[in-house]
Write a protein that holds these residues in place. Structure first.
Motif, PDB file in Angstrom:
ATOM      1  N   GLY A 238       1.729 -59.063 104.754  1.00 34.54           N
ATOM      2  CA  GLY A 238       1.981 -59.729 103.485  1.00 34.54           C
ATOM      3  C   GLY A 238       0.938 -60.745 103.086  1.00 34.54           C
ATOM      4  N   CYS A 239      -0.239 -60.672 103.680  1.00 32.67           N
ATOM      5  CA  CYS A 239      -1.327 -61.577 103.328  1.00 32.67           C
ATOM      6  C   CYS A 239      -2.588 -60.768 103.021  1.00 32.67           C
TER       7      CYS A 239
ATOM      8  N   CYS B  10      -1.859 -67.573  94.122  1.00 36.17           N
ATOM      9  CA  CYS B  10      -1.151 -68.069  92.945  1.00 36.17           C
ATOM     10  C   CYS B  10      -1.576 -69.511  92.647  1.00 36.17           C
TER      11      CYS B  10
ATOM     12  N   GLU C  40       4.018 -65.389  92.845  1.00 33.09           N
ATOM     13  CA  GLU C  40       3.633 -64.676  94.067  1.00 33.09           C
ATOM     14  C   GLU C  40       3.890 -63.178  93.950  1.00 33.09           C
ATOM     15  N   GLN C  41       5.001 -62.799  93.323  1.00 30.75           N
ATOM     16  CA  GLN C  41       5.319 -61.375  93.207  1.00 30.75           C
ATOM     17  C   GLN C  41       4.261 -60.649  92.383  1.00 30.75           C
TER      18      GLN C  41
ATOM     19  N   ALA D 203      -2.295 -56.969  94.039  1.00 25.20           N
ATOM     20  CA  ALA D 203      -3.054 -56.723  95.269  1.00 25.20           C
ATOM     21  C   ALA D 203      -2.772 -55.325  95.810  1.00 25.20           C
ATOM     22  N   GLU D 204      -1.504 -54.925  95.823  1.00 22.50           N
ATOM     23  CA  GLU D 204      -1.152 -53.587  96.306  1.00 22.50           C
ATOM     24  C   GLU D 204      -1.716 -52.512  95.387  1.00 22.50           C
TER      25      GLU D 204
ATOM     26  N   ILE E 261      -4.155 -55.502 103.311  1.00 17.89           N
ATOM     27  CA  ILE E 261      -2.953 -56.341 103.343  1.00 17.89           C
ATOM     28  C   ILE E 261      -2.403 -56.331 104.760  1.00 17.89           C
TER      29      ILE E 261
ATOM     30  N   THR F  47      -2.572 -66.243 101.710  1.00 16.28           N
ATOM     31  CA  THR F  47      -1.234 -65.786 101.321  1.00 16.28           C
ATOM     32  C   THR F  47      -1.206 -65.541  99.812  1.00 16.28           C
ATOM     33  N   TYR F  48      -0.174 -64.834  99.375  1.00 20.88           N
ATOM     34  CA  TYR F  48      -0.001 -64.623  97.932  1.00 20.88           C
ATOM     35  C   TYR F  48       0.211 -65.968  97.222  1.00 20.88           C
TER      36      TYR F  48
ATOM     37  N   GLU G 203       1.231 -60.131  94.525  1.00 20.14           N
ATOM     38  CA  GLU G 203       1.492 -59.053  95.483  1.00 20.14           C
ATOM     39  C   GLU G 203       1.364 -57.682  94.826  1.00 20.14           C
TER      40      GLU G 203
END
Length: 375
Positions: A200-201, A164, A178-179, A185-186, A197, A159-160, A182
């Motif tokens: 959301g993981c 973190c 976490e944001q 990663a994107e 992805i 997970t994000y 994310e």
């Protein structure tokens, strides 16, 4: 890119120019300000300005982390008080136009493609007052992408928040959440990373059909569930796992590579490709006997002793691969360490686990039970 003397520009003047939709996006999506929905436009301008000026680097940290490398020097010039000239044809022109804390003015007439860009004084002053934080934010994109790829290679599904937490294991700067993980990663998907992805993981799970499914994720997490996570001792060691080729750096991998070099794989590219193929097949749970037999057919093994050596070296190599289903542990480590050992821990014998009636991997042409597998 041309530079020129800069006029001072203030954040409130820039925010007041935004249209309603853009202002709401800045407040809600960009800055995530609590209660912005209940403000009228005038109140929202004040709210955005207050939020940013309270701590500009914290408020704009997502923008700075995602700042393209090509713009780092441009930002440094604006921080130094310069105004920079940019063209509407510049590949990063959209970035300048969307950064609400930058002042972008057209020069040379309505048909001109030339613009002058300046940074809001409040942001510029904050960067100058906290150069270490600013530089760290510019470095974080690359650093976090290493974290994301390394976690994907070692653990398969994370997970994000877990990424973190991994970052905070070795860093206490308070910059990452976490944001941010994310967003990085994107953003990193365009660089052909070790992950995709999935809900959301970060996901790096393949089955024997070569794609990810909800069912495969469920089975993977079930298999991994009772195994604690392996952590390296240092951040550098963790980040070194950002791609699968790190598996080739172990002593067992080097020993098997030496054997391959002397048995038909003198070309280093072909040798590495074969070893990475073996790793991939082991990661998805292919039977060890199948790997041993099929790889032996591609090696130039002429004698029984060479076959025994091959099986032992390949077995040792497989036993020292960090498996995602083991939460990063190697089979050898799970087998040896009672604190992480469990009944499902895969362990590879150092002789070929092939069927008794299967062809011997040494290449003799005899059945395994009549050759290297003789009791």
């Amino acid at each position: 890119m041309a530079k020129m003397k800069s006029d001072v520009v203030y954040l409130k003047d820039l925010v007041k120019r935004l249209d309603g939709a853009t202002l709401r996006d800045v407040a809600g999506l960009g800055l995530k300000i609590q209660g912005w929905e209940w403000c009228d436009m005038e109140e929202l301008v004040d709210l955005v300005v207050e939020h940013v000026t309270e701590d500009p680097l914290k408020a704009l940290r997502y923008d700075l982390v995602l700042l393209p490398l090509e713009l780092h020097e441009v930002y440094d010039e604006m921080v130094a008080g310069e105004a920079v000239e940019v063209s509407a044809d510049d590949e990063f022109f959209e970035w300048y136009a969307e950064a609400f804390y930058l002042d972008l003015k057209q020069v040379g007439g309505r048909a001109s493609k030339r613009y002058v860009c300046r940074m809001a004084e409040e942001v510029r002053a904050a960067v100058k007052a906290n150069p270490d934080v600013y530089e760290r934010l510019l470095e974080l994109n690359e650093d976090l992408l290493l974290y994301v790829n390394s976690a994907a290679v070692l653990y398969g599904y994370v997970t994000y928040k877990e990424i973190c937490d991994l970052y905070c294991r070795w860093n206490d700067d308070g910059l990452v959440d976490e944001q941010m993980v994310e967003l990085v990663a994107e953003d990193g998907l365009e660089f052909e990373p070790e992950y995709l992805i999935h809900h959301g993981c970060i996901c790096n799970i393949e089955n024997d059909r070569g794609y990810d499914t909800d069912r495969e994720v469920e089975l993977f997490l079930k298999e991994r569930a009772d195994k604690p996570r392996w952590y390296p001792e240092t951040e550098d060691e963790f980040q070194n796992w950002c791609d699968e080729t790190t598996h080739l750096e172990s002593e067992s991998a080097k020993a098997f590579a030496d054997f391959l070099r002397n048995h038909g794989f003198q070309n280093i590219k072909r040798r590495d490709e074969l070893m990475l193929e073996i790793i991939a097949r082991h990661q998805i749970g292919e039977e060890v006997g199948s790997i041993v037999s099929s790889v032996s057919e591609r090696c130039k093994i002429k004698t029984r002793s060479e076959g025994v050596e091959y099986a032992a070296l390949l077995g040792n190599f497989l036993n020292n691969i960090r498996l995602r289903t083991n939460n990063g542990w190697t089979p050898d480590e799970l087998f040896a360490n009672s604190s992480v050992q469990n009944a499902n821990a895969p362990f590879v014998r150092t002789h070929p686990t092939v069927g008794r009636n299967a062809p011997c991997p040494c290449g003799s042409g005899k059945k395994y039970k009549k050759c290297c597998g003789k009791l």
